[in-house]
Design an enzyme around this catalytic site. Sequence first.
Site, mmCIF file in Angstrom:
data_model
loop_
_atom_site.group_PDB
_atom_site.id
_atom_site.type_symbol
_atom_site.label_atom_id
_atom_site.label_comp_id
_atom_site.label_asym_id
_atom_site.label_seq_id
_atom_site.Cartn_x
_atom_site.Cartn_y
_atom_site.Cartn_z
ATOM 1 C CB ALA A 85 -0.861 -0.036 1.074
ATOM 2 C CB ILE A 89 -0.147 3.927 4.043
ATOM 3 C CG1 ILE A 89 -0.080 4.880 5.280
ATOM 4 C CG2 ILE A 89 -0.654 2.839 4.328
ATOM 5 C CD1 ILE A 89 -1.376 5.432 5.787
ATOM 6 C CE1 TYR A 90 -0.096 -1.079 4.918
ATOM 7 C CE2 TYR A 90 0.529 -2.812 3.310
ATOM 8 C CZ TYR A 90 -0.372 -2.684 4.157
ATOM 9 O OH TYR A 90 -1.498 -3.071 4.708
ATOM 10 C CE LYS A 91 4.973 7.182 3.266
ATOM 11 N NZ LYS A 91 4.437 7.983 2.178
#
Length: 67
Positions: A18, A20-22
């Site tokens: 994702a 947001i997980y980077k």
Amino acid sequence: EGAIAEALEAGYRLIDTASIYKNEVAVGRALRNWPEDSGAFVSSKCSPYEMGYQKAQEACMKSLERL
């Protein structure tokens, strides 16, 4: 990157990521070293800040670039 390669070697075929997980850049690098016909695939998600048609579409395109 190394963990992804090890997981693929162990038989994992779903890579969950994702924005947001980077971790999308590392996932992309690991998958580039893996045969395209291996059956591996990527599942990604949009963050709450990327909701709505236009933002989600832009987020998907950016994820593909990072991958």
